[in-house]
Design a protein around this motif. Structure first.
Motif, mmCIF file in Angstrom:
data_model
loop_
_atom_site.group_PDB
_atom_site.id
_atom_site.type_symbol
_atom_site.label_atom_id
_atom_site.label_comp_id
_atom_site.label_asym_id
_atom_site.label_seq_id
_atom_site.Cartn_x
_atom_site.Cartn_y
_atom_site.Cartn_z
ATOM 1 N N PRO A 153 0.784 -1.239 0.000
ATOM 2 C CA PRO A 153 0.000 0.000 0.000
ATOM 3 C C PRO A 153 0.814 1.286 0.000
ATOM 4 O O PRO A 153 0.301 2.334 -0.368
ATOM 5 C CB PRO A 153 -0.825 -0.120 1.288
ATOM 6 C CG PRO A 153 0.001 -0.972 2.193
ATOM 7 C CD PRO A 153 0.756 -1.913 1.319
ATOM 8 N N PHE A 154 2.082 1.234 0.449
ATOM 9 C CA PHE A 154 2.879 2.449 0.567
ATOM 10 C C PHE A 154 4.318 2.195 0.126
ATOM 11 O O PHE A 154 4.813 1.073 0.216
ATOM 12 C CB PHE A 154 2.916 2.945 2.028
ATOM 13 C CG PHE A 154 1.571 3.063 2.672
ATOM 14 C CD1 PHE A 154 0.719 4.101 2.342
ATOM 15 C CD2 PHE A 154 1.154 2.133 3.614
ATOM 16 C CE1 PHE A 154 -0.531 4.210 2.933
ATOM 17 C CE2 PHE A 154 -0.088 2.232 4.214
ATOM 18 C CZ PHE A 154 -0.934 3.278 3.869
ATOM 19 N N ASP A 155 4.987 3.257 -0.317
ATOM 20 C CA ASP A 155 6.427 3.170 -0.525
ATOM 21 C C ASP A 155 7.097 2.967 0.827
ATOM 22 O O ASP A 155 6.667 3.549 1.829
ATOM 23 C CB ASP A 155 6.961 4.473 -1.136
ATOM 24 C CG ASP A 155 6.618 4.603 -2.615
ATOM 25 O OD1 ASP A 155 5.861 3.757 -3.106
ATOM 26 O OD2 ASP A 155 7.084 5.558 -3.246
ATOM 27 N N ARG A 213 1.717 7.701 -6.585
ATOM 28 C CA ARG A 213 1.274 6.506 -7.307
ATOM 29 C C ARG A 213 0.572 6.913 -8.610
ATOM 30 O O ARG A 213 0.838 6.359 -9.670
ATOM 31 C CB ARG A 213 0.332 5.715 -6.389
ATOM 32 C CG ARG A 213 -0.583 4.704 -7.092
ATOM 33 C CD ARG A 213 0.152 3.488 -7.560
ATOM 34 N NE ARG A 213 -0.799 2.467 -7.976
ATOM 35 C CZ ARG A 213 -0.489 1.416 -8.679
ATOM 36 N NH1 ARG A 213 0.745 1.221 -9.038
ATOM 37 N NH2 ARG A 213 -1.405 0.525 -9.010
ATOM 38 N N ALA A 250 4.657 1.458 -3.660
ATOM 39 C CA ALA A 250 3.206 1.326 -3.556
ATOM 40 C C ALA A 250 2.649 0.849 -4.885
ATOM 41 O O ALA A 250 3.055 1.314 -5.945
ATOM 42 C CB ALA A 250 2.582 2.671 -3.186
#
Length: 691
Positions: free
Chosen positions: A229-231, A284, A263
């Motif tokens: 979901p995230f870097d 993103r 992400a």
């Protein structure tokens, strides 16, 4: 909010918002609020006039009260929605187009001819420079033809023709740029992340929390089959990560301690704990836009052929111009040939057709990642359907828990839900939902959970090995057994249900019977696909022969295969491709991902596993199989439009060349008719394919 009702009929109302000026941001916030208001079925907001058109069901007074309660500052809009909505971009291009037309008309009416001639000469320098640069690079392209046509007109003193050509070229470039950016933006928005829940590591435990609560520095766990979901930076674990959506790499990349992850990429195998570096969603979106703009996937085969033909025609157009002048010694007739450029129309109309079709697919909740996939759908001979969650309902339910041990049904369901909640599959979701409905708390009481694709899950609870999964996994791979005295009960499990087996310490503890009803539209959709030209429709499932045969007969597929593994599906797809067939694979689970990757077109359905949606070439968000038929109709119509455009462009421009060479029309008229026909075909290509 203060507003005035301007017009209304039952079920539809148009209001004017009372405020000085409505910005694009205001319009996006209001639209988001309206579309998420109960009983509102559709809404449009017009920022220029400050109006909103709303379609609704139910009581009018309820809608009026909702409008009165609206405050811009009170609405929590998802991150990135306003910034990337595309509304401000559309407004900017509308203004550019209007200003270009007004300036052209105004200059012809109000500016003296000598001044216009000087201004036209100045503007011509840009086009002539581009043509010279193209020739200097050893390329004979459209820019060279444009430069020649404009340059010859300027040399002859025909500034009116030169100005008209440049104006129409400018309008064409603006429309192409606008349509391309809008289509890419729509596509990127539909591909952007929409992750609502994540597993946060807190006090040594995994806690399911809203993604909006995650801050930089937090640690989250991403299980196999889930989207990252995230870097962030990997702090523990090891996994193979599919980064195709971001980098284009076909093979998964190994990630372990201190590795950086992005992400939107997917954990194909393994598990990672990630320290979050950035939580912004706009990064993103921007990455996806760049990926789409750089990707050759946007080009269908016919589009590529048209562009290739366009480039090949340039030298012939130039040669035809020179030959006409040599034979006739008439500059006007030679210019008439030069003004008619096949390549300009081919290169403008074809991409617009493809991008407009992709945009239209998005209106039907269909995300297409490239024009070549729509072409493949149009030409496909074989469709392979996964059963669970595709031909059957995406929301199976637990009908019964049959106990084969001393524990009661609720305790067994609680254990199964505790394990299944970590993994994305419709069957797992059914177990978790059933436990939730019965109010069964299932806190983390197990050790590390291992997931074996298409087989099941294993873990340890209170020192005992617990597994849950398919018949093959539990009884053949794990060699579990049924206790004495329970064999008759085991042999008479409900046949209409799918079965999930739970075993503790090598003994069967329970069978969870899951109702997986066939979709109402499944049989009609299969029939419609056959009528549309699909020659072979196949169903593949991990279920038993008896269950598979029953479903296959009901839906009317040509072939079916039962008790198959992921690699079996992929091998079947490869065999079909080797036979010369274009293959579509339709699925929704982790176990479908190898076949989705192997197929010419992989289609992920509904709210299935994130890895399936990420790997798939096309994603259908609507929970309705009829959208597959819609996709087929759109794809067929797109190919028909491209072929029609090709015939129209060749026919019109050939006719204009003959009329010019015959002296029937002048170069100015030839240029006007050529550019007008090009723009008309391009604008027609922007229209929806399905009425």
């Amino acid at each position: 909010m203060k507003f005035i009702v301007k017009h209304e009929i039952p079920g539809r109302i148009r209001i004017h918002v009372v405020q000085k000026r409505m910005s694009c941001e205001d319009a996006d916030i209001l639209l988001y609020y309206l579309l998420n208001t109960q009983n509102v079925t559709d809404a449009k907001v017009y920022e220029r006039t400050g109006d909103a058109a709303i379609c609704y069901t139910g009581e009018r007074c309820a809608l009026i009260h909702a409008l009165k309660r609206f405050r811009y500052e009170d609405v929590e809009v998802p991150e990135g929605l306003v910034e990337n909505s595309g509304r401000s971009m559309n407004a900017k291009y509308q203004e550019k187009l209007i200003m270009k037309v007004l300036l052209r008309a105004g200059s012809n009416l109000m500016i003296p001819a000598p001044v216009r001639a000087v201004w036209t000469g100045i503007k011509a320098v840009k086009y002539i420079y581009q043509g010279v640069r193209s020739l200097a690079a050893g390329k004979l392209e459209v820019a060279a033809l444009d430069a020649t046509a404009i340059g010859v007109s300027v040399i002859r003193g025909d500034m009116k023709t030169a100005g008209s050509v440049m104006f129409l070229l400018g309008v064409g470039e603006l429309l192409e740029e606008w349509t391309h950016k809008k289509s890419v933006g729509d596509l990127a928005r539909s591909m952007s992340l929409n992750i609502s829940k994540v597993w946060l590591v807190k006090d040594g435990q995994e806690v399911l929390v809203s993604a909006s609560k995650i801050q930089p520095g937090d640690e989250v766990i991403v299980h196999m089959g889930n989207v990252i979901p995230f870097d962030g930076i990997v702090t523990s674990g090891e996994a193979l990560v599919n980064q195709a959506s971001m980098t284009g790499e076909s093979a998964p990349v190994k990630k372990d301690m201190d590795g950086y992850v992005y992400a939107g990429t997917v954990v194909e195998e393994g598990e990672l704990t990630i320290r979050v570096k950035a939580v912004s969603g706009s990064t993103r979106f921007e990455k996806i836009v760049k990926m789409i703009e750089d990707s050759e996937k946007l080009k269908s085969g016919l589009e590529g052929k048209a562009e290739h033909l366009a480039d090949k025609l340039v030298p012939y157009t130039l040669a035809g111009t020179i030959l006409t002048w040599i034979l006739t010694r008439n500059v006007s007739k030679a210019l008439a040939v030069l003004m008619v450029d096949f390549s300009c129309a081919l290169k403008l109309a074809m991409p617009i057709s493809v991008l407009s079709a992709i945009r239209e697919a998005g209106m039907h909740n269909i995300t297409v990642k490239g024009g070549k996939y729509m072409e493949a759908v149009a030409e496909a001979a074989t469709i392979v359907f996964d059963k669970t969650g595709t031909l059957t309902e995406a929301r199976p339910t637990v009908k019964e828990v049959v106990s084969f041990c001393e524990m009661n049904e609720q305790e067994l369901l609680r254990i199964a839900a505790c394990l299944e909640e970590h993994f994305p599959h419709s069957m797992a979701k059914a177990v978790v939902d059933a436990a939730k409905q019965q109010g069964l708390e299932h806190e983390e009481m197990h050790s590390k959970v291992d997931y074996i694709v298409a087989h099941g899950i294993s873990s340890t609870i209170e020192g005992k090995r617990v597994i849950v999964g398919s018949h093959h996994f539990v009884f053949e791979d794990e060699k579990c057994r049924v206790r004495e005295g329970n064999q008759d009960k085991f042999e008479h499990l409900p046949e209409e249900c799918s079965h999930l087996y739970l075993a503790i310490e090598q003994e069967l503890a329970a069978v969870i019977c899951i109702e997986d009803p066939l979709r109402e539209e499944a049989a009609p959709v299969i029939n419609s696909l056959k009528k549309s030209g699909i020659r072979k429709i196949v169903m593949m499932t991990g279920d038993s022969e008896k269950t598979a045969a029953s479903i296959a007969e009901k839906v009317g597929v040509d072939e079916y295969y039962s008790e198959v593994l992921p690699e079996d599906k992929a091998r079947f797809v490869e065999r079909e491709k080797e036979s010369g067939n274009i293959v579509i694979m339709i699925g929704d689970g982790i176990n479908d991902s190898p076949a989705l990757s192997a197929a010419n077109v992989g289609i992920a359905i509904s709210d299935g596993a994130e890895i399936a949606r990420e790997i798939a070439d096309i994603t259908i968000s609507a929970d309705n199989l009829y959208e597959i038929v819609t996709l087929k109709l759109l794809s067929d119509s797109l190919m028909q439009r491209i072929r029609k455009n090709y015939r129209s462009i060749v026919g019109i421009n050939t006719a204009l060349i003959f009329l010019g060479v015959g002296g029937i029309i002048q170069p100015t008229t030839s240029a006007l008719l050529h550019n007008t026909s090009t723009l008309t075909i391009s604008l027609m290509s922007m229209k929806n394919l399905l009425v």
